[in-house]
Design a protein around this motif. Structure first.
Motif, mmCIF file in Angstrom:
data_model
loop_
_atom_site.group_PDB
_atom_site.id
_atom_site.type_symbol
_atom_site.label_atom_id
_atom_site.label_comp_id
_atom_site.label_asym_id
_atom_site.label_seq_id
_atom_site.Cartn_x
_atom_site.Cartn_y
_atom_site.Cartn_z
ATOM 1 N N GLY A 64 0.818 -1.208 0.000
ATOM 2 C CA GLY A 64 0.000 0.000 0.000
ATOM 3 C C GLY A 64 0.846 1.249 0.000
ATOM 4 N N THR A 65 0.784 1.997 1.084
ATOM 5 C CA THR A 65 1.423 3.309 1.122
ATOM 6 C C THR A 65 2.772 3.345 1.843
ATOM 7 O OG1 THR A 65 0.960 5.635 1.547
ATOM 8 C CG2 THR A 65 0.211 4.076 3.216
ATOM 9 N N HIS A 66 3.156 2.254 2.517
ATOM 10 C CA HIS A 66 4.397 2.242 3.296
ATOM 11 C C HIS A 66 5.483 1.430 2.606
ATOM 12 C CE1 HIS A 66 2.705 4.058 6.966
ATOM 13 N NE2 HIS A 66 1.582 3.484 6.543
ATOM 14 N N ALA A 67 6.644 2.057 2.433
ATOM 15 C CA ALA A 67 7.829 1.382 1.896
ATOM 16 C C ALA A 67 8.918 1.413 2.963
ATOM 17 C CB ALA A 67 8.312 2.073 0.625
ATOM 18 N N PHE A 68 9.833 0.471 2.886
ATOM 19 C CA PHE A 68 10.848 0.277 3.919
ATOM 20 C C PHE A 68 12.207 0.025 3.273
ATOM 21 C CE2 PHE A 68 6.736 -1.331 5.035
ATOM 22 C CZ PHE A 68 6.484 -0.830 6.296
ATOM 23 N N LEU A 69 13.217 0.743 3.707
ATOM 24 C CA LEU A 69 14.574 0.498 3.215
ATOM 25 C C LEU A 69 15.202 -0.657 3.978
ATOM 26 C CD1 LEU A 69 16.167 4.046 2.859
ATOM 27 C CD2 LEU A 69 14.994 2.669 1.128
ATOM 28 N N LEU A 70 15.861 -1.540 3.241
ATOM 29 C CA LEU A 70 16.601 -2.666 3.816
ATOM 30 C C LEU A 70 17.914 -2.823 3.064
ATOM 31 C CD1 LEU A 70 13.692 -5.284 3.898
ATOM 32 C CD2 LEU A 70 14.606 -4.043 5.859
ATOM 33 N N ASP A 71 18.903 -3.332 3.767
ATOM 34 C CA ASP A 71 20.162 -3.752 3.131
ATOM 35 C C ASP A 71 20.895 -2.644 2.389
ATOM 36 O OD1 ASP A 71 19.978 -6.528 3.919
ATOM 37 O OD2 ASP A 71 18.361 -6.711 2.460
ATOM 38 N N THR A 72 20.840 -1.420 2.873
ATOM 39 C CA THR A 72 21.605 -0.345 2.245
ATOM 40 C C THR A 72 23.086 -0.641 2.428
ATOM 41 O OG1 THR A 72 19.853 1.213 2.858
ATOM 42 C CG2 THR A 72 21.968 2.150 2.138
ATOM 43 N N VAL A 73 23.807 -0.741 1.324
ATOM 44 C CA VAL A 73 25.226 -1.101 1.409
ATOM 45 C C VAL A 73 25.996 -0.411 0.278
ATOM 46 C CG1 VAL A 73 24.925 -3.256 0.081
ATOM 47 C CG2 VAL A 73 26.847 -3.028 1.673
ATOM 48 N N VAL A 74 27.197 0.051 0.627
ATOM 49 C CA VAL A 74 28.084 0.726 -0.329
ATOM 50 C C VAL A 74 29.460 0.093 -0.220
ATOM 51 C CG1 VAL A 74 29.178 2.928 -0.925
ATOM 52 C CG2 VAL A 74 26.784 2.883 -0.204
ATOM 53 N N ALA A 75 30.095 -0.148 -1.350
ATOM 54 C CA ALA A 75 31.438 -0.730 -1.365
ATOM 55 C C ALA A 75 32.415 0.183 -0.620
ATOM 56 C CB ALA A 75 31.903 -0.932 -2.811
ATOM 57 N N PRO A 76 33.320 -0.418 0.133
ATOM 58 C CA PRO A 76 34.266 0.392 0.922
ATOM 59 C C PRO A 76 35.052 1.418 0.110
ATOM 60 C CG PRO A 76 34.383 -1.896 1.602
ATOM 61 C CD PRO A 76 33.497 -1.850 0.385
ATOM 62 N N ASP A 77 35.414 1.103 -1.122
ATOM 63 C CA ASP A 77 36.257 2.019 -1.901
ATOM 64 C C ASP A 77 35.522 3.242 -2.444
ATOM 65 O OD1 ASP A 77 34.920 0.258 -3.719
ATOM 66 O OD2 ASP A 77 36.396 0.725 -5.262
ATOM 67 N N VAL A 78 34.179 3.289 -2.295
ATOM 68 C CA VAL A 78 33.439 4.473 -2.741
ATOM 69 C C VAL A 78 32.651 5.135 -1.611
ATOM 70 C CG1 VAL A 78 33.330 3.763 -5.166
ATOM 71 C CG2 VAL A 78 31.467 3.130 -3.607
ATOM 72 N N ARG A 79 32.872 4.693 -0.393
ATOM 73 C CA ARG A 79 32.188 5.308 0.746
ATOM 74 C C ARG A 79 32.681 6.734 0.946
ATOM 75 N NH1 ARG A 79 32.388 0.110 4.785
ATOM 76 N NH2 ARG A 79 30.923 -1.131 3.557
ATOM 77 N N GLY A 80 31.810 7.570 1.479
ATOM 78 C CA GLY A 80 32.168 8.957 1.733
ATOM 79 C C GLY A 80 32.108 9.839 0.502
ATOM 80 N N GLN A 81 31.534 9.314 -0.591
ATOM 81 C CA GLN A 81 31.455 10.065 -1.838
ATOM 82 C C GLN A 81 30.008 10.337 -2.262
ATOM 83 O OE1 GLN A 81 34.040 8.276 -4.851
ATOM 84 N NE2 GLN A 81 35.331 7.451 -3.214
#
Length: 142
Positions: A64-81
């Motif tokens: 319906g109207t509710h969405a949920f974020l799961l498993d947000t992940v970023v490779a270590p070599d591009v973090r902070g960008q």
């Protein structure tokens, strides 16, 4: 470095399994991620640099109207960008386009600045019950 963000993009399950393992500090589990998200998710966002998966977020929903974020992940070599922030923005855009009115996320305290300041989430009260013995209150799905 050009990174391309895409809603419901195709990806290699082995690549996501490896990225998830690095991001969440566990061994790869041999999970067929593509089949999982195709079956259970509203959508997902992949971030690719050339042919390499460097970021991912899953968008589950209640139908319906509710969405949920799961498993947000970023490779270590591009973090902070800004990769994580752009993943979340693309996920919000996809959920909004699908007719969702709310986007929820649970996160551990060390991620407060990312989700609240960088991504614009407001803090809310929430609860959690460990359904398996041995899981502590901060355990993640591994």
């Amino acid at each position: 470095m050009t990174i391309v963000y895409a809603w419901r993009a195709g990806f290699d399950s082995g690549a996501l399994d490896a990225l998830h393992a690095v991001g969440f500090g566990h061994a790869p589990g041999g999970i067929d991620w593509l089949s999982r998200v195709e079956k259970h998710s509203l959508g997902w966002v992949c971030a690719h640099r050339r042919d390499t998966l460097v970021g991912f977020v899953n968008v589950a929903w209640d139908g319906g109207t509710h969405a949920f974020l799961l498993d947000t992940v970023v490779a270590p070599d591009v973090r902070g960008q800004g990769v994580g922030t752009r993943l979340v923005q693309a996920a919000a855009d996809g959920a909004r386009a699908a007719g969702c009115g709310w986007l929820h996320v649970d996160y551990e305290p060390h991620l407060t600045a990312f989700y609240q300041e960088a991504c614009g989430f407001a803090p809310t009260a929430a609860g959690l019950v460990a359904l398996e013995k041995g899981r502590d209150k901060h355990a993640t799905d591994r």
